[in-house]
Scaffold this active site. Structure first.
Site, PDB file in Angstrom:
ATOM      1  N   HIS A 198      42.583   7.009  50.367  1.00  0.00           N
ATOM      2  CA  HIS A 198      42.122   5.940  49.481  1.00  0.00           C
ATOM      3  C   HIS A 198      41.840   4.635  50.223  1.00  0.00           C
ATOM      4  O   HIS A 198      41.216   3.733  49.652  1.00  0.00           O
ATOM      5  CB  HIS A 198      43.162   5.690  48.386  1.00  0.00           C
ATOM      6  CG  HIS A 198      43.287   6.819  47.412  1.00  0.00           C
ATOM      7  ND1 HIS A 198      42.757   6.781  46.144  1.00  0.00           N
ATOM      8  CD2 HIS A 198      43.878   8.036  47.525  1.00  0.00           C
ATOM      9  CE1 HIS A 198      43.017   7.908  45.513  1.00  0.00           C
ATOM     10  NE2 HIS A 198      43.707   8.696  46.328  1.00  0.00           N
ATOM     11  N   ASP A 211      38.459  -3.229  52.794  1.00  0.00           N
ATOM     12  CA  ASP A 211      38.932  -2.518  51.604  1.00  0.00           C
ATOM     13  C   ASP A 211      38.367  -1.104  51.624  1.00  0.00           C
ATOM     14  O   ASP A 211      37.194  -0.906  51.999  1.00  0.00           O
ATOM     15  CB  ASP A 211      38.474  -3.228  50.331  1.00  0.00           C
ATOM     16  CG  ASP A 211      39.601  -3.386  49.317  1.00  0.00           C
ATOM     17  OD1 ASP A 211      40.556  -2.602  49.383  1.00  0.00           O
ATOM     18  OD2 ASP A 211      39.511  -4.292  48.472  1.00  0.00           O
TER      19      ASP A 211
END
Length: 669
Positions: free
Chosen positions: A128, A337
């Site tokens: 993730h 991110d």
């Protein structure tokens, strides 16, 4: 992990995970239709595994070492031990035919450990967060162990192509893996597929909330509370050093400095969700941000107007969406991110089709949401300029950009993401040797990909006129047709008109009918079949249950429903012999073809015209053997179903064809 709940509910799945309490033991239980298998951790393990190695070593390292990672052996040991516990828990509930889907950086050793316990299991892994460039990853003392842990999976999925490419380089250098095609690695005799699969949101949920009267009213109230400003700029983040909140605040201060006379038109709301509050570095970060907010408000604030509103708390979803609806500019500027779902949530919440997304180029979402205003978050002046641009856009300009963004988040929602990941995990059923051959063929500069229709792209049915294509198989062929250097074809015994009617004239796919006799340019190899069709129609009238199919270069007699199938087939063959036709015995059908064309000649003709270095062909019938006989060593022939064949590979049915075509499209793309 909220995205996984509906997937587990739908598949009768089990969740193996820590229950959140250190030193407390729990028995397995069921909740929301999901079997819960707790992994018990001691306080010492939580400290070394989670607070130590996960948050002190891997998190900063994988986020480009924005903060220096710490490398401690006393953190590594509990990390390995806890991964072992998870592997043991998963192995206990894993049954034959199950798929184990391991989630995120905390469990990177589990795939290999689980494979040791269940060698034939299908194992996937999803990361993730970003996977860092090799220059950064190489600092990790346990880099080989991490790489080999991940290579235990059949599929390793990432948020972005960049992360997948970074891991491939690390796997080659530190795991000794070899590249096969663009998206596969060979390691210890197995193929490991690397899949870019950007995570998504439940788009419909945000659209419905944003359009609700309650949320619309709350959004209007928020604007009123902020003094009715013309432009509300919003930031929503976990309080983390990777989010670049301090630089964002400085960029907003620059906007105010550029507008000394009308700065009251602007307001900035920063929602900061508490995170790792017990960690000193995060406590320091919170203090620095709050001081910066105070300084900006002190320098620029006026009676009745506060430029920055800083909220350090979590909000209910309805309240959060109200902020999305109220803000005409969303400022999403992380320093690094994996994805950043806030950007997608904002886009989905803009019911009016306006608003501007200002997005960091270092967020994974930037690979998909290119119609946002893309910025370098380290360039404070550049972000200030982006805010100037965003707040000066006309509604028409906003809507043009937002329309493209919303199309992306609708088409690529969380359910599409889950289906993409799970369908890729199911692909290993097509066999490792076939996957390897497809990956090799995918490297050809020019590639021909062709398939028969009935029994290959469509299941065999009693009524030939009702042979609808298998959707995923046809979609995958269309996807391949859209890739540079790929010539995609359907080569069938049916007429081109029938093919176009059944398959819907798939975009970019060349349709060749009548076993290679009928081409898109209108050319036809063969004689006028009128007399042959007339005689075969008489046979159909004579034998109940048979069906005549007339074609531009011949005809076919289907006898799958005939009361006397043997006699009907024999009569059809006699008609063919009288006319010197080529007689082809298919699956409960006799085809009569005038002329010398066949599917093998059709493929040879296309290969020569396109200058193709490789051919991939799928077929289920005797007529497809003409193609298999012409294929070279570098080509891939796939027989669909049983029976003798010259093809090197097999799949069971159109579903297997779909899996192979999807695999090929991923490897080629």
């Amino acid at each position: 992990m909220r995205a996984l709940v509906p997937v587990l509910q739908r598949s009768d799945g089990a969740w193996v995970g820590w229950h959140g309490s250190a030193g407390v033991q729990h028995e397995p239980f069921e909740h929301d239709g999901i079997s819960q298998v707790p992994v018990d951790l001691s306080e010492e393990e939580v400290d070394g595994f989670y607070h130590g190695f996960c948050n002190g070593t891997l998190w900063p390292l994988y986020h480009d070492a924005i903060v220096a990672p710490e490398f401690h052996r006393h953190w590594w040991r509990p990390y390995a031990r806890v991964n072992e516990r998870y592997a043991e828990g998963a192995a206990e509930v894993l049954r034959d035919g199950d798929v184990a889907w391991v989630q995120d950086y905390q469990l990177q050793l589990v795939p290999s450990m689980l494979r040791d316990r269940r060698p034939v299991a299908t194992v996937g892994f999803y990361l993730h967060i970003p996977f860092p460039p090799i220059e950064i990853f190489s600092r990790l003392p346990w880099r080989r162990e991490i790489v080999e842990g991940l290579l235990g999976a059949d599929v390793v999925a990432f948020q972005t192509r960049r992360s997948a490419d970074n891991f491939a380089r690390a796997a080659r250098r530190y795991g000794g893996a070899e590249s096969v095609g663009r998206r596969d690695l060979r390691w210890q005799g197995r193929l490991v597929h690397l899949q870019p699969a950007p995570i998504a949101i439940d788009t419909a949920q945000f659209e419905e909330l944003a359009a609700s009267p309650e949320v619309q009213e709350r959004a209007a109230a928020l604007l009123h509370e902020l003094g009715g400003v013309e432009h509300l700029i919003l930031g929503v983040d976990r309080l983390d050093y990777t989010k670049g909140i301090d630089l964002r605040l400085k960029a907003f201060a620059g906007l105010l400095e550029n507008h000394p006379d009308d700065k009251r038109r602007f307001a900035f709301v920063q929602l900061a969700v508490p995170s790792r509050e017990h960690v000193p570095a995060y406590q320091q970060l919170r203090m620095e941000i709050e001081q910066l907010v105070g300084r900006i408000n002190g320098d620029h604030g006026e009676a009745g107007w506060t430029p920055v509103s800083y909220l350090y708390r979590s909000l209910p979803l309805e309240e959060l969406v109200a902020y999305y609806v109220a803000a005409d500019v969303m400022l999403v500027t992380p320093l690094r991110d994996g994805m950043n779902l806030v950007a997608k949530e904002y886009v989905a919440s803009r019911a009016g089709g306006d608003g501007v997304l200002v997005l960091s180029e270092f967020a994974g979402a930037a690979e998909q949401l290119r119609s946002g205003v893309i910025v370098n978050p380290y360039d404070v002046d550049g972000v200030t300029g982006a805010l100037e641009f965003a707040t000066s856009m006309t509604r028409r300009q906003q809507r043009a950009r937002m329309r493209r963004l919303q199309r992306t988040v609708r088409e690529e929602d969380v359910f599409a993401w889950a289906d993409q990941c799970l369908s890729t995990l199911e692909m290993p059923v097509i066999g490792a040797e076939l996957r390897q051959a497809l990956a090799t063929a995918a490297e050809a500069p020019v590639l021909v990909v062709a398939a028969d229709y009935d029994g290959t792209l469509a299941p065999i049915v009693a009524d030939p006129a009702a042979a609808a294509p298998h959707g995923p198989a046809l979609d995958a062929l269309v996807a391949l047709a859209g890739i540079d250097g790929v010539e995609a074809m359907i080569v069938s015994g049916r007429s081109r008109e029938a093919l176009a009617s059944l398959a819907g004239a798939p975009e970019g796919v060349v349709l060749v009918g009548s076993h290679g006799a009928e081409w898109p340019d209108g050319s036809l190899d063969g004689e006028d079949p009128a007399r042959l069709v007339e005689e075969l129609a008489a046979v159909a009238d004579r034998y109940e249950g048979t069906l005549l199919e007339a074609k531009p270069a011949g005809a076919a007699l289907h006898y799958r429903e005939a009361r006397s199938p043997g006699d009907a087939a024999a009569a059809a063959r006699e008609v063919g012999a009288r006319h010197g036709a080529r007689v082809i015995d298919g699956k409960l059908v006799v085809e009569l073809l005038l002329g010398s064309a066949d599917k093998g000649e059709a493929i040879r003709r296309v290969r020569e015209r396109a200058g193709a270095a490789a051919v991939v062909f799928f077929g289920d019938d005797t007529t497809d053997e003409d193609v298999f006989a012409t294929l070279d060593d570098g080509d891939v022939g796939v027989k669909v179903g049983g029976g003798d064949t010259r093809a090197r590979f097999r799949v069971d049915d159109p579903e297997g064809v779909a899996a192979a075509l999807q695999w090929l499209a991923e490897a080629r793309g």
